[in-house]
Design a protein around this motif. Structure first.
Motif, PDB file in Angstrom:
ATOM      1  N   UNK A  10      11.053  -3.126 -13.053  1.00  0.00           N
ATOM      2  CA  UNK A  10      11.799  -4.724 -13.117  1.00  0.00           C
ATOM      3  C   UNK A  10      12.558  -4.476 -12.040  1.00  0.00           C
ATOM      4  N   UNK A  11      12.743  -4.070 -10.600  1.00  0.00           N
ATOM      5  CA  UNK A  11      13.359  -3.574 -10.386  1.00  0.00           C
ATOM      6  C   UNK A  11      11.974  -4.689  -8.664  1.00  0.00           C
ATOM      7  N   UNK A  12      13.544  -4.933  -7.787  1.00  0.00           N
ATOM      8  CA  UNK A  12      12.595  -5.899  -5.939  1.00  0.00           C
ATOM      9  C   UNK A  12      12.653  -4.818  -5.409  1.00  0.00           C
ATOM     10  N   UNK A  13      12.069  -3.766  -4.870  1.00  0.00           N
ATOM     11  CA  UNK A  13      13.120  -2.717  -3.951  1.00  0.00           C
ATOM     12  C   UNK A  13      11.831  -2.390  -2.204  1.00  0.00           C
ATOM     13  N   UNK A  14      11.003  -3.199  -2.385  1.00  0.00           N
ATOM     14  CA  UNK A  14       9.954  -3.075  -0.843  1.00  0.00           C
ATOM     15  C   UNK A  14       9.185  -3.868  -1.237  1.00  0.00           C
ATOM     16  N   UNK A  15       8.008  -3.851  -0.049  1.00  0.00           N
ATOM     17  CA  UNK A  15       7.473  -4.770  -0.270  1.00  0.00           C
ATOM     18  C   UNK A  15       5.958  -3.876  -0.902  1.00  0.00           C
ATOM     19  N   UNK A  16       6.327  -2.825  -0.639  1.00  0.00           N
ATOM     20  CA  UNK A  16       5.415  -1.640  -1.866  1.00  0.00           C
ATOM     21  C   UNK A  16       5.777  -2.146  -3.417  1.00  0.00           C
ATOM     22  N   UNK A  37       0.521   2.109   2.798  1.00  0.00           N
ATOM     23  CA  UNK A  37       1.108   0.808   3.603  1.00  0.00           C
ATOM     24  C   UNK A  37       1.824  -0.614   2.864  1.00  0.00           C
ATOM     25  N   UNK A  38       2.717  -1.846   2.884  1.00  0.00           N
ATOM     26  CA  UNK A  38       3.099  -3.064   2.303  1.00  0.00           C
ATOM     27  C   UNK A  38       3.438  -3.515   3.978  1.00  0.00           C
ATOM     28  N   UNK A  39       2.626  -4.905   3.509  1.00  0.00           N
ATOM     29  CA  UNK A  39       3.706  -5.919   4.168  1.00  0.00           C
ATOM     30  C   UNK A  39       3.587  -6.695   3.558  1.00  0.00           C
ATOM     31  N   UNK A  81       3.610 -13.877  -0.098  1.00  0.00           N
ATOM     32  CA  UNK A  81       2.487 -13.108  -0.323  1.00  0.00           C
ATOM     33  C   UNK A  81       2.782 -11.736   0.403  1.00  0.00           C
ATOM     34  N   UNK A  82       1.869 -10.900  -0.049  1.00  0.00           N
ATOM     35  CA  UNK A  82       1.586  -9.108   0.515  1.00  0.00           C
ATOM     36  C   UNK A  82       0.873  -8.266   0.623  1.00  0.00           C
ATOM     37  N   UNK A  83       0.060  -7.846   1.149  1.00  0.00           N
ATOM     38  CA  UNK A  83      -1.077  -6.556   1.834  1.00  0.00           C
ATOM     39  C   UNK A  83      -0.420  -5.330   1.245  1.00  0.00           C
ATOM     40  N   UNK A  84      -0.943  -4.646   0.678  1.00  0.00           N
ATOM     41  CA  UNK A  84      -0.991  -3.350   0.262  1.00  0.00           C
ATOM     42  C   UNK A  84      -2.076  -1.824   0.296  1.00  0.00           C
ATOM     43  N   UNK A  85      -1.916  -1.788   0.829  1.00  0.00           N
ATOM     44  CA  UNK A  85      -3.174  -0.306   1.665  1.00  0.00           C
ATOM     45  C   UNK A  85      -2.475   1.290   0.654  1.00  0.00           C
ATOM     46  N   UNK A  86      -3.365   1.528  -0.151  1.00  0.00           N
ATOM     47  CA  UNK A  86      -2.595   2.801  -0.834  1.00  0.00           C
ATOM     48  C   UNK A  86      -4.015   3.642  -1.437  1.00  0.00           C
ATOM     49  N   UNK A  87      -3.543   4.724  -1.222  1.00  0.00           N
ATOM     50  CA  UNK A  87      -5.081   5.953  -1.802  1.00  0.00           C
ATOM     51  C   UNK A  87      -4.683   6.497  -3.302  1.00  0.00           C
ATOM     52  N   UNK A  88      -5.440   6.557  -3.941  1.00  0.00           N
ATOM     53  CA  UNK A  88      -5.475   7.202  -4.635  1.00  0.00           C
ATOM     54  C   UNK A  88      -5.797   8.570  -4.850  1.00  0.00           C
ATOM     55  N   UNK A  89      -6.074   9.650  -5.537  1.00  0.00           N
ATOM     56  CA  UNK A  89      -6.975  10.811  -5.632  1.00  0.00           C
ATOM     57  C   UNK A  89      -7.422  11.777  -6.773  1.00  0.00           C
TER      58      UNK A  89
END
Length: 421
Positions: free
Chosen positions: A43-49, A110-112, A122-130
Motif C-alpha cells: 500500500x506504499x510507494x518507497x522506491x522504484x523496486x 535492480x530497479x529503474x 514506466x519501470x524495469x525491475x530485474x531480480x532473482x528468486x531461488x
C-alpha cells in the motif's frame, strides 16, 4: 544511461546464484526497503523496486535507479532417527544428521523508474528468486554415481511495468514478466524404477526454461493517514526442463505459482507509518510442486502428469512493518512476518531435497538520505529455526523418522539515486 543499464544487467547475470527463499521458495520481500519491512508495503510507494510488489506503486516515486546487493545464508539439514529394518520392500535411510554445504550466496536486485507524463510512469525491475537448493555431502538415497545429493534451481525475472494515476490518489499498474530458470539434480538414481524417463532423472547438466506471466496492481490514498493496495501475479508458464523430464511432473514442467497480496498503510502522524499485508501463494497450481509423493509414486511414474512431487500446499503469509523518521535524513524500519508451512509431515521424504520450512522472519533496516537525489539503505533479516518431522513412508511403521530443518539470515545494502531529472 543505456550503457549503464546494459552493464548492470550483465553484472546481475554474472552474480545471480541459487538461494533458498523464505515464503516457500519466494523471497520474504523484494527491494531492500520492503525487505526491511518483512515484505509488507503493497500500500506504499518507497522506491522504484516497489514495482515488483505492486506495479501501481511507481506513480508516487521519483525517477531513479536502485541497486541492491544481498548476502544470504540458509542453513539446511536433515536428521534420520532409527535404524533401517531390512525388511523386504522397505527403503531405510542411513541414521544421522547431515548438513547441506554452501551456506553463503550473493544476489543483486535492480530497479529503474521513469515518469513519461504527469500521471504515467514506466519501470524495469530485474531480480532473482531461488529455492530448493541443497548439496548434502552424503549418498542420501544410495546413488552409486554421485557422492552428494541435492537439487539446485536458479530463477531470474525481468518486469516491465506501466502505471497510470486514473484519478487523484488512485493508480493502477500492470507488469509483463519474463522468467528464466535453470535446474540440476544429483543423487536420485535410486528412483530410476519409478521414472518414466530414467535418462532424464538425475545427474545431468543444467537444464533451462523460459516463460511469461503478468502482474496487476492497485494503490489508493484514501486519506492523509490511510492508504490501501492490492496486487495479483499470474502463474508464469515456463517451458519444460527437458533434461529432467523423468523427475518433475508433466515432463519436466516447473511453473512459477500465482500469488496475490493485499494490505493497508496507516500513518498516525508525520513520523510514523504502520503496515499490514496478507499474501497467498498458490503452490497447488503447479503439479511438480504440489503433487504428493504417496500414493503418486506407486500409481504413476515420475515425469507423468500425476507423478510424485514435493506435496506442497498453498500458504498464507501475514506481514507487519513499521517506519519511523527518527531524525532528519534518517528513516528506521522494522518488520515481522509469519507464513504457513507448505510441507506436511507426510511429505518429509522428498523434501529432504527442499526443506522450505521457515515460518517466522524478523527484519530491521535504516535509510540515510545522502542528498536530495540519493539515499543509502541497510537491512537485516533473521528467520528463526524451524523443522518438520515425520515417518519414513518406505519403512516399517514406527521404525524410522525424518526431520528436515532450516534457519537463515540475510544482510542487504542498497543505493538509490536520481538518474533522470
Amino acid at each position: 544511461m543505456k550503457k549503464s543499464i546494459f552493464v548492470l544487467i550483465l553484472l546481475f547475470g554474472f552474480t545471480i546464484q541459487s538461494t533458498f527463499a523464505t515464503d516457500g521458495y519466494f523471497r520474504h520481500g523484494y527491494g531492500i526497503k520492503y525487505s526491511a519491512l518483512a515484505g509488507s508495503g503493497v500500500a506504499v510507494s518507497l522506491s522504484s523496486l516497489g514495482a515488483i510488489t505492486n506495479p501501481a506503486s511507481i506513480i508516487r516515486t521519483n525517477n531513479s535507479l536502485e541497486i541492491n546487493i544481498s548476502v544470504f545464508s540458509p542453513n539446511r539439514d536433515y536428521t534420520i532417527t532409527g535404524n533401517p529394518s531390512g525388511f523386504p520392500q522397505t527403503f531405510g535411510l542411513t541414521p544421522g544428521k547431515i548438513e547441506s554445504d554452501k551456506n553463503i550466496f550473493f544476489f543483486p536486485t535492480i530497479g529503474l523508474k521513469r515518469g513519461i507524463a504527469d500521471n504515467m510512469a514506466i519501470a524495469l525491475s530485474i531480480y532473482g528468486n531461488g529455492g530448493m537448493n541443497t548439496d548434502y555431502p552424503a549418498k542420501t538415497f544410495y546413488d552409486p554415481s554421485s557422492p552428494n545429493t541435492g537439487v539446485n534451481i536458479e530463477q531470474l525475472f525481468a518486469n516491465l511495468t506501466y502505471a497510470i494515476e486514473v484519478t487523484k490518489g488512485h493508480s493502477i499498474g500492470v507488469a509483463g514478466i519474463f522468467g528464466w530458470q535453470r535446474f540440476a539434480a544429483k543423487g536420485l538414481v535410486a528412483f530410476t524404477p519409478f521414472s518414466s524417463d530414467p535418462a532424464n532423472l538425475s545427474g545431468n547438466s543444467w537444464s533451462t526454461a523460459t516463460g511469461f506471466g503478468f502482474k496487476v496492481g492497485y494503490q489508493g490514498v484514501l486519506t492523509d493517514w490511510l492508504s490501501i493496495g492490492a496486487a495479483y501475479q499470474s502463474k508464469i508458464n515456463m517451458s519444460e526442463f527437458e533434461r529432467y523430464s523423468g523427475l518433475f511432473a508433466e515432463k519436466g514442467d516447473f511453473d512459477v505459482p500465482a500469488n496475490w497480496t493485499a494490505g493497508i498503510s496507516i500513518s498516525p502522524d508525520k513520523d510514523w507509518t504502520l503496515l499490514f499485508d496478507v499474501k497467498q501463494i498458490l503452490y497447488s497450481g503447479v503439479k511438480s510442486v504440489s503433487n504428493p509423493m504417496l500414493p503418486n509414486l506407486q500409481t504413476s511414474q515420475l515425469g507423468k502428469d500425476d507423478g510424485a512431487g514435493f506435496g506442497w500446499k498453498d500458504i498464507t503469509a501475514i506481514k507487519f512493518g513499521v517506519m519511523y523518521k527518527a531524525i532528519e535524513n534518517y528513516t528506521l524500519m522494522a518488520g515481522y512476518s509469519y507464513n504457513e508451512n507448505p510441507i506436511k509431515e507426510s511429505e518429509v521424504m522428498f523434501n529432504i531435497l527442499a526443506p522450505a520450512v521457515i515460518q517466522n522472519h524478523i527484519t530491521a533496516g535504516v535509510t540515510r538520505k545522502i542528498s536530495e537525489d540519493s539515499d543509502l539503505t541497510l537491512a537485516f533479516m533473521y528467520a528463526l529455526n524451524n523443522s518438520v518431522k515425520g515417518a519414513n513412508p518406505f519403512e516399517a511403521p514406527g521404525q524410522q523418522s525424518i526431520e528436515i530443518a532450516m534457519r537463515q539470515w540475510q544482510f542487504e545494502i542498497g543505493y538509490s539515486f536520481c538518474l533522470i531529472k
